[in-house]
Design a protein around this motif. Structure first.
Motif, PDB file in Angstrom:
ATOM      1  N   GLY A  36    -128.606  49.436   2.489  1.00 17.06           N
ATOM      2  CA  GLY A  36    -129.844  49.210   1.745  1.00 17.06           C
ATOM      3  C   GLY A  36    -130.728  50.422   1.540  1.00 17.06           C
ATOM      4  O   GLY A  36    -131.763  50.329   0.878  1.00 17.06           O
ATOM      5  N   LYS A  39    -127.636  54.239  -0.675  1.00 15.65           N
ATOM      6  CA  LYS A  39    -126.395  55.034  -0.648  1.00 15.65           C
ATOM      7  C   LYS A  39    -125.637  54.958  -1.966  1.00 15.65           C
ATOM      8  O   LYS A  39    -125.235  55.969  -2.523  1.00 15.65           O
ATOM      9  CB  LYS A  39    -125.463  54.436   0.416  1.00 15.65           C
ATOM     10  CG  LYS A  39    -125.250  55.259   1.599  1.00 15.65           C
ATOM     11  CD  LYS A  39    -124.394  54.593   2.643  1.00 15.65           C
ATOM     12  CE  LYS A  39    -123.890  53.214   2.401  1.00 15.65           C
ATOM     13  NZ  LYS A  39    -124.699  52.145   2.954  1.00 15.65           N
ATOM     14  N   SER A  41    -126.683  54.079  -4.937  1.00 10.71           N
ATOM     15  CA  SER A  41    -127.420  54.745  -6.016  1.00 10.71           C
ATOM     16  C   SER A  41    -127.270  56.256  -5.903  1.00 10.71           C
ATOM     17  O   SER A  41    -127.085  56.950  -6.907  1.00 10.71           O
ATOM     18  CB  SER A  41    -128.906  54.383  -5.971  1.00 10.71           C
ATOM     19  OG  SER A  41    -129.071  52.989  -5.936  1.00 10.71           O
ATOM     20  N   SER A  67    -120.873  47.072  -4.990  1.00 13.67           N
ATOM     21  CA  SER A  67    -122.169  47.588  -5.421  1.00 13.67           C
ATOM     22  C   SER A  67    -122.039  48.680  -6.488  1.00 13.67           C
ATOM     23  O   SER A  67    -122.980  48.891  -7.244  1.00 13.67           O
ATOM     24  CB  SER A  67    -122.973  48.076  -4.223  1.00 13.67           C
ATOM     25  OG  SER A  67    -122.142  48.692  -3.285  1.00 13.67           O
ATOM     26  N   GLN A 289    -136.371  57.020  -1.469  1.00 16.04           N
ATOM     27  CA  GLN A 289    -137.464  56.042  -1.595  1.00 16.04           C
ATOM     28  C   GLN A 289    -138.793  56.539  -1.030  1.00 16.04           C
ATOM     29  O   GLN A 289    -139.542  55.782  -0.419  1.00 16.04           O
ATOM     30  CB  GLN A 289    -137.070  54.712  -0.945  1.00 16.04           C
ATOM     31  CG  GLN A 289    -135.834  54.102  -1.574  1.00 16.04           C
ATOM     32  CD  GLN A 289    -135.472  52.735  -1.010  1.00 16.04           C
ATOM     33  OE1 GLN A 289    -136.317  52.032  -0.466  1.00 16.04           O
ATOM     34  NE2 GLN A 289    -134.226  52.357  -1.139  1.00 16.04           N
ATOM     35  N   VAL A 332    -138.639  55.267  -7.344  1.00 15.08           N
ATOM     36  CA  VAL A 332    -139.006  55.254  -8.760  1.00 15.08           C
ATOM     37  C   VAL A 332    -139.375  53.837  -9.204  1.00 15.08           C
ATOM     38  O   VAL A 332    -138.972  52.853  -8.582  1.00 15.08           O
ATOM     39  CB  VAL A 332    -137.878  55.840  -9.657  1.00 15.08           C
ATOM     40  CG1 VAL A 332    -137.646  57.303  -9.334  1.00 15.08           C
ATOM     41  CG2 VAL A 332    -136.590  55.052  -9.533  1.00 15.08           C
ATOM     42  N   MET A 334    -138.465  52.015 -11.557  1.00 16.22           N
ATOM     43  CA  MET A 334    -137.551  51.253 -12.418  1.00 16.22           C
ATOM     44  C   MET A 334    -136.291  50.953 -11.620  1.00 16.22           C
ATOM     45  O   MET A 334    -136.034  51.578 -10.582  1.00 16.22           O
ATOM     46  CB  MET A 334    -137.199  52.054 -13.661  1.00 16.22           C
ATOM     47  CG  MET A 334    -136.471  53.350 -13.336  1.00 16.22           C
ATOM     48  SD  MET A 334    -135.706  53.946 -14.820  1.00 16.22           S
ATOM     49  CE  MET A 334    -135.061  55.492 -14.367  1.00 16.22           C
ATOM     50  N   GLU A 335    -135.525  50.005 -12.090  1.00 10.56           N
ATOM     51  CA  GLU A 335    -134.294  49.674 -11.402  1.00 10.56           C
ATOM     52  C   GLU A 335    -133.220  50.705 -11.768  1.00 10.56           C
ATOM     53  O   GLU A 335    -133.034  51.022 -12.945  1.00 10.56           O
ATOM     54  CB  GLU A 335    -133.829  48.263 -11.773  1.00 10.56           C
ATOM     55  CG  GLU A 335    -132.684  47.846 -10.889  1.00 10.56           C
ATOM     56  CD  GLU A 335    -132.426  46.357 -10.903  1.00 10.56           C
ATOM     57  OE1 GLU A 335    -133.048  45.637 -11.695  1.00 10.56           O
ATOM     58  OE2 GLU A 335    -131.573  45.944 -10.096  1.00 10.56           O
TER      59      GLU A 335
END
Ligand SMILES: Nc1ncnc2c1ncn2[C@@H]1O[C@H](COP(=O)(O)OP(=O)(O)OP(=O)(O)O)[C@@H](O)[C@H]1O
Length: 351
Positions: A36, A39, A41, A67, A289, A332, A334-335
């Motif tokens: 979570g 990683k 991303s 994922s 994050q 950020v 946005m997704e």
């Protein structure tokens, strides 16, 4: 990363990405960390960044949650190479389902095939001890209720097997979106365990084969047994390759991904220590994050950011982590989904 100037260290002023991108010799990047933290991303954004900087790139996942498919917003399942649309150089993804890989391995090897009949017969011959010893190694049980990490080990060994085929020669960067912390660690120590167990099994099989070859031919089991042994031997060889690859400073780098919380930092410190113990090369730590400094008077944001700054201080004071180069990524608004978003994130993280 530019938004958190307060934590800048001298090493950050050097372009890390230049070093990562230079050279056409194949390099492997393994991204690891707690579930979570981002990683996938980070791995997907690094793969996009490599592909946009001239490297034919492969991104691999052994995560059963698929994922990577979510991250690229594209169906990458099926255990085959799938082209990812968008980047300048070829980018392919490969999602290996670890459970499926184990099942394939299990059904192909038929580890216990024939041992009951052979055991009955050998008991009668006073040779039951040998078969019991085989049973004690609990290989069947190992595959029925595998220890955590075995699935990944088999899946990664499958990737290694793939990488040996000519169609994979084109890839100069291979990015692994690795399993969560605990599993990755167990995987790293697994080859030694497998080495020892498989070595024992092969020895016992040899003894049994020579002692009972005449008997076994009565049951027509001769084909089964050597095949299982060969499969095991090949798995063992690939495991040795995986272990060597994980430890090769020239071609491999394990990048730890974390978030700025006390819990994640503590875990990353333990991960770094264990990787060091296993002689796995680690140079960089991505802190993902990070909240940008708030221009509003949002109380929640300022408390949260203070906590994050404390966690970042903790990283700088941690004996394990302070030696690593920090790569900071903002949270950020946005997704992160699809190649354009991954490109955006990648350009921020991998500088
Ligand atoms: N820097 C970021 N800013 C905003 N959202 C982020 C950032 N990094 C990751 N996310 C989001 O956080 C979620 C989890 O990210 P991701 O799937 O990459 O994590 P992971 O560590 O791979 O998780 P898992 O281990 O569960 O697979 C996703 O929705 C992703 O879009």
């Amino acid at each position: 990363m530019g938004s958190v100037k307060s934590v800048a260290s001298p090493a950050e002023t050097v372009s890390e990405f230049d070093e990562m991108v230079s050279g056409t010799k194949r390099k492997y990047y393994m991204l690891g960390g707690k579930g979570g933290v981002g990683k996938t991303s980070c791995a997907a954004s690094l793969a996009v960044r490599f592909a946009n900087n001239g490297h034919p790139t492969l991104v691999v996942s052994t995560d059963p949650a698929h994922s990577l498919s979510d991250s690229f917003a594209q169906d990458l399942t099926g255990g085959m190479l799938v082209p990812v649309e968008g980047p300048d150089s070829p980018l392919f993804a490969l999602e290996i389902n670890p459970e499926k890989a184990r099942e394939e391995f299990r059904s192909a090897s038929q580890m216990n095939g024939g041992t009951t009949e052979v055991k009955d017969f050998m008991d009668g011959m006073g040779l039951g001890m040998l078969v019991e010893q085989l049973g004690e190694l609990k290989l069947g049980e190992l595959l029925d209720t595998p220890p955590p990490g075995l699935d990944e080990a088999i899946a990664i060994s499958k990737v290694i097997q793939f990488l040996e085929s000519p169609e994979y020669n084109m890839f100069t960067r291979i990015v692994f979106d690795t399993a969560p912390t605990g599993h990755t660690l167990r995987l790293l120590s697994l080859p030694d365990f497998l080495d020892a167990s498989i070595g024992k099994i092969l020895k016992l099989r040899q003894k049994i084969t020579s002692a009972t070859s005449a008997i076994k031919s009565v049951f027509g089991k001769e084909d089964n047994q050597p095949d299982a042994a060969e499969k095991l031997e090949r798995l063992r060889e690939r495991m040795v390759k995986v272990r060597e690859l994980f430890r090769d400073t020239e071609s491999t780098e394990f990048v730890i991904v974390t978030i700025p919380t006390v819990m994640a930092v503590s875990e990353s410190s333990r991960l770094s220590a264990s990787l060091k113990k296993e002689s796995v090369p680690v140079k960089r730590l991505v802190v993902n994050q990070i909240l940008p400094p708030s221009s509003s008077d949002c109380k929640f944001c300022s408390i949260k950011r203070k906590d994050q700054m404390r966690a970042l201080d903790m990283i700088r004071e941690d004996s394990e982590l302070s030696g690593l180069t920090l790569m900071e990524a903002p949270l950020v608004d946005m997704e992160i989904r699809g190649v354009p978003a991954l490109r955006f994130l990648g350009d921020i993280i991998w500088k």
